[in-house]
Write an enzyme that holds these catalytic residues in place. Structure first.
Site, short mmCIF file in Angstrom:
data_model
loop_
_atom_site.label_atom_id
_atom_site.label_comp_id
_atom_site.label_asym_id
_atom_site.label_seq_id
_atom_site.Cartn_x
_atom_site.Cartn_y
_atom_site.Cartn_z
N SER A 152 0.97 -1.22 -0.09
CA SER A 152 -0.06 -0.32 0.04
C SER A 152 0.46 1.03 0.05
O SER A 152 1.79 1.26 0.45
CB SER A 152 -0.65 0.08 0.91
OG SER A 152 -1.34 1.35 1.62
N TYR A 165 -3.64 -0.47 10.09
CA TYR A 165 -3.73 -1.41 8.42
C TYR A 165 -2.33 -0.54 8.17
O TYR A 165 -1.73 -1.57 7.45
CB TYR A 165 -4.74 -0.74 7.61
CG TYR A 165 -4.96 -0.23 6.10
CD1 TYR A 165 -5.22 -1.91 5.70
CD2 TYR A 165 -3.65 0.39 5.36
CE1 TYR A 165 -4.78 -2.18 3.74
CE2 TYR A 165 -3.71 0.21 4.29
CZ TYR A 165 -4.95 -1.07 3.40
OH TYR A 165 -4.10 -1.08 2.10
#
Length: 260
Positions: A152, A165
């Site tokens: 990410s 996350y």
């Protein structure tokens, strides 16, 4: 004799295990690999009916293995997934593993619960490692394999209101490098894709946010959010012979976000 470029990117005769292929980025990756010639084993909680139809339209097969990557007992559970996938594969082996399954829980860091933390880290990191381990054993025996992790932008940055996350995706980047160091000499390429801001279910709250949505868009040099199809070429590259000497990279596909 050097292979032609079309051969370098061909996945004919390969089988790819893709987690979280039901929608969004996982679906786009699975379809792209199928269009390049690979058969697909999809693992996740929900049978990917739409993905299967698109894979069939590409002339390839898709088999489904039910798996809950947020659950405990990751080592045993992922070993079962790997065994089931190999049994369904046309040639009895998994040539490509795409660790795409992921989840996100948004909350102020002062309010994050242990349940939320564990659900995110189990899915995004713990299951990713143990599935990679289980699949890599067969790859190491054959001396060949491709593992693609989905990282990410938050493998590079801190993010806002997504501490679990960010922690998990930062760890995915480090784990990608660690596994590449160990497994490169066994013929296994371990790399990662780092998608930017894409139009997926996970980003719906951001795209609906009247403050953050325009702020995000203003920073993307390409001038738009990514669509899942924007990830296809990079995924095929990392799954193919074209990337045989590429190990341990985290490849941003972000419309220029990190360059800004």
């Amino acid at each position: 004799m050097h292979a032609q470029s079309s051969e370098l990117f061909s996945l004919q005769g390969r089988t790819a295990l893709v987690t979280g292929a039901n929608t969004g980025l996982g679906q786009a990756i699975a379809v792209a690999l199928a269009q390049a010639g690979a058969d697909i084993i999809a693992a996740g909680r929900t049978e990917p009916v739409e993905t299967a139809a698109q894979v069939a339209a590409a002339g390839r097969t898709l088999h489904f293995v039910r798996a809950d990557f947020a659950a405990g007992g990751a080592a045993r559970a992922t070993a079962d997934v790997a065994a089931a996938a190999a049994a369904l594969a046309p040639h009895g082996r998994i040539d490509i593993l795409v660790n795409n399954a992921g989840t996100i829980r948004r909350a102020d860091s002062l309010d994050v619960t242990e349940e939320d933390w564990d659900a995110v880290v189990n899915t995004n990191l713990k299951s990713l490692f143990f599935l990679s381990q289980a699949v890599a054993r067969g790859m190491a025996e054959r001396g060949a394999g491709k593992i693609i992790n989905v990282a990410s932008l938050l493998s590079f940055q801190g993010g806002i209101r997504v501490p679990a996350y960010t922690a998990s995706k930062s760890a995915v980047a480090g784990l990608t490098r660690a596994l590449a160091n160990e497994w490169a000499q066994q013929g296994i390429n371990v790399n990662a894709l780092a998608p930017g801001y894409f139009e997926t279910n996970n980003t719906a709250p951001l795209r609906d946010d009247p403050v953050r949505a325009p702020a995000i868009l203003a920073r993307i040099p390409a001038g738009r959010w990514g669509t899942p199809a924007d990830l296809a070429g990079a995924a095929v590259f990392l799954a193919s012979r074209a990337s045989d000497y590429v190990h341990g990279i985290v490849l941003p596909v972000d419309g220029g976000w990190l360059a800004r």
